[in-house]
Write an enzyme that holds these catalytic residues in place. Structure first.
Site, PDB file in Angstrom:
ATOM      1  N   ASP A 134     -19.195  18.101  26.139  1.00 16.44           N
ATOM      2  CA  ASP A 134     -20.360  17.561  26.354  1.00 16.44           C
ATOM      3  C   ASP A 134     -21.127  18.276  27.179  1.00 16.44           C
ATOM      4  OD1 ASP A 134     -19.371  15.422  24.885  1.00 16.44           O
ATOM      5  OD2 ASP A 134     -18.732  14.320  26.710  1.00 16.44           O
TER       6      ASP A 134
ATOM      7  N   ARG B 116     -12.353  -1.261  23.340  1.00 15.96           N
ATOM      8  CA  ARG B 116     -13.849  -1.161  22.607  1.00 15.96           C
ATOM      9  C   ARG B 116     -13.823  -1.827  21.208  1.00 15.96           C
ATOM     10  NH1 ARG B 116     -15.490   5.031  21.816  1.00 15.96           N
ATOM     11  NH2 ARG B 116     -17.627   4.752  22.587  1.00 15.96           N
TER      12      ARG B 116
HETATM   13  O1  KDG Z   1     -16.409  13.528  25.434  1.00 16.03           O
HETATM   14  C1  KDG Z   1     -16.318  12.636  26.488  1.00 16.03           C
HETATM   15  C2  KDG Z   1     -15.936  11.430  25.868  1.00 16.03           C
HETATM   16  O2  KDG Z   1     -14.687  11.197  25.015  1.00 16.03           O
HETATM   17  C3  KDG Z   1     -15.905  10.190  26.898  1.00 16.03           C
HETATM   18  O3  KDG Z   1     -16.752  10.157  27.772  1.00 16.03           O
HETATM   19  C4  KDG Z   1     -15.587   8.903  26.257  1.00 16.03           C
HETATM   20  O4  KDG Z   1     -17.415   8.659  24.625  1.00 16.03           O
HETATM   21  C5  KDG Z   1     -16.192   8.557  24.829  1.00 16.03           C
HETATM   22  C6  KDG Z   1     -15.419   8.516  23.845  1.00 16.03           C
HETATM   23  O5  KDG Z   1     -15.637   7.616  23.169  1.00 16.03           O
HETATM   24  O6  KDG Z   1     -14.445   9.160  23.701  1.00 16.03           O
END
Ligand code: KDG
Length: 315
Positions: free
Chosen positions: A257, A106
């Site tokens: 979430d 990322r």
């Molecule tokens: O809460 C779940 C998220 O951690 C996952 O979908 C990926 O958004 C994300 C992350 O940056 O950790």
């Protein structure tokens, strides 16, 4: 019907085909993840209107995420695909107990192209609650200004705000996180946090320090998530707690979430504190029983049947 708005990054999530150390896993399933997107999907499955504000890569993977969100019935009118920014990736390692590790790829997230001026009052038209999380803040220091713009406009329109710190120490340090949270907490009405997270933020999570935190920031509902140990909420000077549902988790990512979506659904529908916790625990538990960050998010009837322990006709 109630409407929620959330803002955040999304990633292509690669779920491993086997449990254990990632270096021994040869194949993966291409899925979709992102804390705020998971929340939006959770809300939409329960029947809320969910608007998700985001920027996606202008590549094939960006289209996968866009189509997925659209297919879930999410309002994607404020989602743009940005050319020249590849989609972010997340490879997951999963252990036998459903717990896991995250390996991000990322670097230049498409969401870096967003500016505070992209957030407008019109976006908040008809919105009953705004939900934000710390993942968006962690991606880039500039995202604090965008988050504050959302919060200021929400305040202007008297829209309640929920916030999940969602600490991701692979994206920033705890010191950076705390500095940002201290600027956000004064705007928050409902704080949805893991017990381990509030521990890291406050230095300790004794009952006294939690109550002091709620009072200091004028947080009307301080919700503490403690996974398999259940959840509690401090509201109107009273603590309420509810045990977790027993399930065999196979992938715990996204459970928090889901819990948030369940809690917000229950709050908007006027549930009492204990009912909110029970409903949210139910959503969170169901998420862990399915592989993927959001595939296990239940529809309304499914959660209701689960928390009432009703038999469902399967065939
Ligand atoms: O809460 C779940 C998220 O951690 C996952 O979908 C990926 O958004 C994300 C992350 O940056 O950790």
């Amino acid at each position: 019907n109630y409407s929620v708005l959330t803002l955040g990054d999304a990633l292509i999530t690669f779920n491993p085909s086997a449990t254990g150390p990632l270096r021994y896993v040869p194949t993966f399933s291409r899925k979709v993840g992102g804390a705020e997107l998971n929340f939006a999907i959770g809300c939409a499955r329960l029947g809320l209107n969910a608007k998700w504000v985001s920027r996606l890569g202008g590549d094939e993977f960006g289209r996968v995420i866009y189509n997925f969100a659209r297919g879930e019935g999410i309002d994607v009118s404020e989602v743009k695909l940005v050319e020249g920014y590849p989609s972010s990736l997340n490879f997951k390692e999963i252990r036998e107990d459903g717990s896991g590790k995250t390996f991000y790829y990322r670097y230049q997230s498409p969401i870096l192209t967003m500016e505070p001026s992209d957030i407008t009052l019109e976006m908040l038209e008809g919105v009953d609650l705004v939900h934000l999380t710390g993942v968006f803040l962690a991606i880039d220091p500039k995202n604090l200004a965008i988050t504050k713009q959302v919060l200021k406009l929400a305040k202007e329109k008297n829209i309640p705000v929920s916030f999940d710190p969602n600490i991701r120490l692979k994206l920033w340090s705890i010191e950076e996180a705390i500095t940002a949270y201290m600027e956000i907490f004064p705007y928050v009405d409902i704080l949805l946090t893991g017990l381990d997270e509030i521990d890291m933020i406050m230095g300790e999570s004794s009952v006294n320090s939690l109550e002091a935190c709620a009072e200091r920031f004028d947080i009307s509902q301080l919700v503490i998530k403690d996974g398999g140990n259940g959840a509690r909420v401090y509201t109107n000077d009273t603590w309420y707690s509810k045990e977790a549902f027993a399930v065999n988790p196979i992938d715990t990512v996204g459970a928090g979430d889901g819990f948030d979506a369940g809690y917000i659904y229950a709050y908007l529908h006027g549930y009492e504190p204990l009912e909110r916790l029970e409903f949210a625990n139910g959503v969170g538990a169901l998420v862990t029983t399915v592989s993927g960050d959001n595939e296990g998010l239940p529809e309304l009837q499914e959660v209701l049947a689960f928390i009432r322990n009703e038999k469902v006709i399967e065939r």
